[in-house]
Design a protein around this motif. Structure first.
Motif, PDB file in Angstrom:
ATOM      1  N   PRO A 108      25.336  28.419  29.612  1.00 35.89           N
ATOM      2  CA  PRO A 108      25.432  29.627  28.433  1.00 35.89           C
ATOM      3  C   PRO A 108      26.770  29.820  28.072  1.00 35.89           C
ATOM      4  CG  PRO A 108      23.750  30.089  30.264  1.00 35.89           C
ATOM      5  CD  PRO A 108      24.469  28.875  30.388  1.00 35.89           C
ATOM      6  N   TRP A 109      27.764  29.465  28.811  1.00 32.66           N
ATOM      7  CA  TRP A 109      29.120  30.155  28.524  1.00 32.66           C
ATOM      8  C   TRP A 109      29.968  28.837  28.297  1.00 32.66           C
ATOM      9  CZ3 TRP A 109      26.283  31.834  32.744  1.00 32.66           C
ATOM     10  CH2 TRP A 109      25.855  33.052  32.682  1.00 32.66           C
ATOM     11  N   ILE A 110      29.221  27.595  28.293  1.00 33.85           N
ATOM     12  CA  ILE A 110      30.033  26.309  28.249  1.00 33.85           C
ATOM     13  C   ILE A 110      31.176  26.213  26.845  1.00 33.85           C
ATOM     14  CG2 ILE A 110      28.663  24.890  26.759  1.00 33.85           C
ATOM     15  CD1 ILE A 110      29.058  22.831  29.107  1.00 33.85           C
ATOM     16  N   ASN A 111      30.966  27.000  25.786  1.00 30.74           N
ATOM     17  CA  ASN A 111      31.901  27.032  24.702  1.00 30.74           C
ATOM     18  C   ASN A 111      33.139  27.762  24.941  1.00 30.74           C
ATOM     19  OD1 ASN A 111      30.470  25.171  22.994  1.00 30.74           O
ATOM     20  ND2 ASN A 111      28.950  26.603  22.815  1.00 30.74           N
ATOM     21  N   ASP A 112      32.903  28.484  26.077  1.00 31.10           N
ATOM     22  CA  ASP A 112      34.135  29.596  26.354  1.00 31.10           C
ATOM     23  C   ASP A 112      34.892  29.320  27.832  1.00 31.10           C
ATOM     24  OD1 ASP A 112      36.239  31.323  26.732  1.00 31.10           O
ATOM     25  OD2 ASP A 112      35.045  33.126  25.823  1.00 31.10           O
TER      26      ASP A 112
ATOM     27  N   LEU B 270      35.156  30.279  33.910  1.00 35.53           N
ATOM     28  CA  LEU B 270      36.155  30.250  35.031  1.00 35.53           C
ATOM     29  C   LEU B 270      36.145  31.712  35.875  1.00 35.53           C
ATOM     30  CD1 LEU B 270      39.273  28.661  33.868  1.00 35.53           C
ATOM     31  CD2 LEU B 270      37.641  27.618  35.737  1.00 35.53           C
ATOM     32  N   LEU B 271      35.775  32.800  34.932  1.00 42.89           N
ATOM     33  CA  LEU B 271      35.619  34.176  35.667  1.00 42.89           C
ATOM     34  C   LEU B 271      34.324  34.134  36.223  1.00 42.89           C
ATOM     35  CD1 LEU B 271      37.019  36.358  32.678  1.00 42.89           C
ATOM     36  CD2 LEU B 271      38.321  35.586  34.934  1.00 42.89           C
TER      37      LEU B 271
ATOM     38  N   ALA C 198      45.978  39.329  34.737  1.00 42.86           N
ATOM     39  CA  ALA C 198      45.529  38.122  35.382  1.00 42.86           C
ATOM     40  C   ALA C 198      44.568  37.355  34.102  1.00 42.86           C
ATOM     41  CB  ALA C 198      44.749  38.531  36.467  1.00 42.86           C
ATOM     42  N   LYS C 199      43.761  38.001  33.335  1.00 42.69           N
ATOM     43  CA  LYS C 199      42.900  37.359  32.465  1.00 42.69           C
ATOM     44  C   LYS C 199      43.721  36.973  31.346  1.00 42.69           C
ATOM     45  CE  LYS C 199      38.782  40.013  32.946  1.00 42.69           C
ATOM     46  NZ  LYS C 199      37.626  40.942  32.364  1.00 42.69           N
TER      47      LYS C 199
ATOM     48  N   ARG D 272      41.049  33.094  42.779  1.00 40.84           N
ATOM     49  CA  ARG D 272      40.630  33.367  44.197  1.00 40.84           C
ATOM     50  C   ARG D 272      40.712  35.059  44.264  1.00 40.84           C
ATOM     51  NH1 ARG D 272      40.152  29.175  47.691  1.00 40.84           N
ATOM     52  NH2 ARG D 272      41.405  27.382  46.984  1.00 40.84           N
ATOM     53  N   ASP D 273      41.716  35.859  43.645  1.00 42.94           N
ATOM     54  CA  ASP D 273      41.962  37.058  43.758  1.00 42.94           C
ATOM     55  C   ASP D 273      41.085  38.049  42.890  1.00 42.94           C
ATOM     56  OD1 ASP D 273      42.913  38.886  45.867  1.00 42.94           O
ATOM     57  OD2 ASP D 273      44.710  39.083  44.521  1.00 42.94           O
ATOM     58  N   LYS D 274      40.571  37.346  42.052  1.00 42.33           N
ATOM     59  CA  LYS D 274      40.203  38.374  40.583  1.00 42.33           C
ATOM     60  C   LYS D 274      39.204  39.386  41.095  1.00 42.33           C
ATOM     61  CE  LYS D 274      36.206  35.317  39.177  1.00 42.33           C
ATOM     62  NZ  LYS D 274      36.353  34.192  40.266  1.00 42.33           N
ATOM     63  N   SER D 275      38.488  39.368  42.079  1.00 49.48           N
ATOM     64  CA  SER D 275      37.523  40.361  42.599  1.00 49.48           C
ATOM     65  C   SER D 275      38.169  41.624  43.063  1.00 49.48           C
ATOM     66  CB  SER D 275      36.526  39.805  43.350  1.00 49.48           C
ATOM     67  OG  SER D 275      37.161  39.247  44.815  1.00 49.48           O
TER      68      SER D 275
END
Length: 436
Positions: free
Chosen positions: A322-326, A331-332, A197-198, A184-187
Motif C-alpha cells: 500500500p505504501w510502495i509509491n512512497d 522505510l518508516l 531524522a525524517k 534502528r533508533d527511530k522508535s
C-alpha cells in the motif's frame, strides 16, 4: 638518477611509511620518526600541516590550493613521473592517516563530516569521484572497509543529542551508515529529533531514487514490436533503406532516383503487463538492501503496466504494497533486526501469483535461515517450477559485496537460477530483461 640518490629516496619513503604505520596503530608519537618526517616534508617544499592528522585534507587544500591537483589520481593505476616517489609517499600518507586513523571515544557531528570529506579526497586519490569507489569494479572490499569505518563513527556519535539540536543536525549529510542508525533508533526519537531524522531519511531517499531512476530509464526501454506496423509519418522515414531498396530505379539520363516505395522505421515497443513481487529480508545484515530495494520497487511501480508488490520479513512478514509509491513511508514502517523466517514471507507472497509466466519474484536475502532452509527452498522450487521467473539476490548494495548461505547458493545454481551479484545494476538489468 644516481644510485646514492635512489637509495636516499628509498630511505626517505620508508621513514614516511613507518611513521604512517606507527600513527595508524598507536596515537603516541615516535619522536625520531616525527623529526625525520618533518625534515623530509620541509625539504620537499610541502607544508608542515601535511603531517598533522588534526587538519583535514579539505582544510589543507583550501590553504594550499596547488595540492588539489596532486591529490587527484594519486593512488590510481597510472604512470607517474619518475623521481617524485618521495613526494607521492608524503601525500599518500596524509590521505591514509586521515581516513584510516579514526581514533576512539565520542565523535561530534563536525568530526563525522570532516571524515566524510577526507574519505572523498581518498576516493579522488584512487581515481574515482566522491562516492564513486563503491561503484568501481575491483574495489568492493575497500569500499566495504570505508563503509565500516563510517558506521563505527556514526555509532560513536551521540546521534540523539545531535538530532535534537537543529544547528548540529544541519551539519549531517545523509549516508547509508547514518540512515541505518536512524532507522534502528527511530522508535526512540520524538519531537525535533524525529523531525530532523525524517528529513535526513527523506533527503537520502530522494538522492538514491534519482540515481536509480536514471538507471531504470536507461535499461528498461523494451524491445521493438515487429508485429505492429510502422507509423507512416515523416519522422519515421528510413531514408537509407528507402534509397537502397530503390537503387534499381536510378535513371542515368535524368540523373534522378525514382522511388516506388517508402520505407519506415518500426518504433512501437512491446509492453507486457507484468507482476513483480519483491521480497526483502529486513534482518540486521540487510539494511543496505532494504533501503535500495524499497526505492527500486517504487520506481518500477511507477512504470506503465507493471504491478509491483513489496514484502519485508524477519521473523514475521509485512505487506508494504500500500505504501510502495512512497519509499520514505515504507522505510518508516520497517523494523530492522531480528532473525529470518523465509517460509512466513513465502506464505504471504504465493497468493499474489495469479499468472506465473507473467510474474517475476525477486528475493533479496543472505538466505541464512536458522534450520528453516529446506522449507523455504521447497517453496521457492515450487514457485520456480510453476513458471515464475525467480531471481535470488545475495544483497543489493552499493559496493556489490554479498554473503550468501553456501547451501542455498548451490541449490539455486542446480535449479538453474543462480544468485546474481549483489550490485544493484545487475538487478536492474535482470528486471529489464523480464519486462522487455
Amino acid at each position: 638518477m644516481t644510485d646514492s640518490q635512489t637509495t636516499s629516496d628509498e630511505t626517505r619513503r620508508q621513514v614516511l611509511y613507518w611513521r604512517l604505520l606507527s600513527r595508524l596503530f598507536s596515537p603516541d608519537e615516535q619522536p625520531t620518526l616525527e623529526r625525520s618526517s618533518v625534515a623530509i616534508v620541509d625539504d620537499l617544499g610541502l607544508p608542515p600541516a601535511l603531517l598533522d592528522p588534526g587538519i583535514s585534507v579539505d582544510n589543507l587544500v583550501q590553504r594550499f590550493p596547488d595540492l588539489a591537483a596532486e591529490f587527484e589520481g594519486l593512488m590510481a593505476e597510472q604512470d607517474h613521473e619518475e623521481g617524485d616517489e618521495v613526494r607521492r609517499a608524503a601525500l599518500v600518507s596524509k590521505l591514509l592517516l586521515n581516513v584510516f586513523a579514526t581514533g576512539s571515544g565520542n565523535v561530534t557531528a563536525g568530526q563525522l563530516e570532516a571524515w566524510k570529506q577526507d574519505a572523498a579526497w581518498f576516493e579522488r586519490g584512487m581515481g574515482c569521484g566522491p562516492g564513486g569507489l563503491r561503484h568501481s569494479p575491483g574495489n568492493e572490499e575497500l569500499a566495504g572497509v570505508l563503509a565500516g569505518l563510517e558506521g563505527d563513527l556514526v555509532k560513536r556519535m551521540h546521534l540523539r543529542e545531535v538530532l535534537a539540536d537543529p544547528t548540529l543536525a544541519k551539519q549531517l549529510t545523509p549516508s547509508m551508515s547514518l540512515i541505518e542508525q536512524l532507522l534502528r533508533d527511530k522508535s526512540n526519537l520524538s519531537g525535533v529529533a524525529l523531525a530532523n531524522a525524517k528529513a535526513l531519511i527523506r533527503r537520502y531517499v530522494d538522492e538514491v531514487a534519482e540515481v536509480l531512476r536514471t538507471q531504470v530509464e536507461q535499461a528498461s526501454a523494451g524491445v521493438i514490436d515487429r508485429s505492429v506496423p510502422p507509423k507512416r509519418v515523416f519522422r519515421n522515414l528510413d531514408i537509407e533503406r528507402t534509397i537502397w531498396k530503390n537503387l534499381t530505379n536510378w535513371s542515368p539520363e535524368d540523373q534522378r532516383l525514382y522511388v516506388d516505395r517508402l520505407y519506415y522505421r518500426q518504433t512501437a515497443r512491446r509492453t507486457i503487463p507484468a507482476r513483480m513481487i519483491v521480497v526483502v529480508d529486513q534482518s540486521g545484515s540487510m539494511v543496505d538492501s532494504m533501503v535500495n530495494c524499497t526505492i527500486l520497487a517504487s520506481i518500477f511501480a511507477g512504470l506503465p503496466k507493471v504491478d509491483v508488490h513489496l514484502i519485508a520479513y524477519d521473523t514475521r512478514a509485512i505487506d508494504l504494497t500500500p505504501w510502495i509509491n512512497d519509499p520514505f513511508e515504507v522505510l518508516l514502517r520497517t523494523n530492522l533486526g531480528g532473525g529470518n523466517d523465509g517460509p512466513v514471507a513465502m506464505a504471504m507472497a504465493r497468493p499474489k501469483i495469479s499468472d506465473p509466466r507473467n510474474t517475476v519474484m525477486v528475493w533479496i536475502s543472505d538466505f541464512y535461515e536458522f534450520d528453516r532452509s529446506q522449507p523455504l527452498y521447497n517453496g521457492i522450487e515450487a514457485v520456480y517450477r510453476s513458471g515464475v521467473k525467480f531471481i535470488p539476490v545475495g544483497s543489493v548494495n552499493s559496493s556489490g559485496q554479498e554473503s550468501v548461505d553456501p547451501w542455498f547458493r548451490k541449490k539455486f545454481k542446480d535449479l538453474g537460477t543462480p544468485v546474481i551479484s549483489g550490485h544493484i545494476r545487475k538487478l536492474v538489468f535482470e528486471l529489464k530483461n523480464f519486462l522487455a
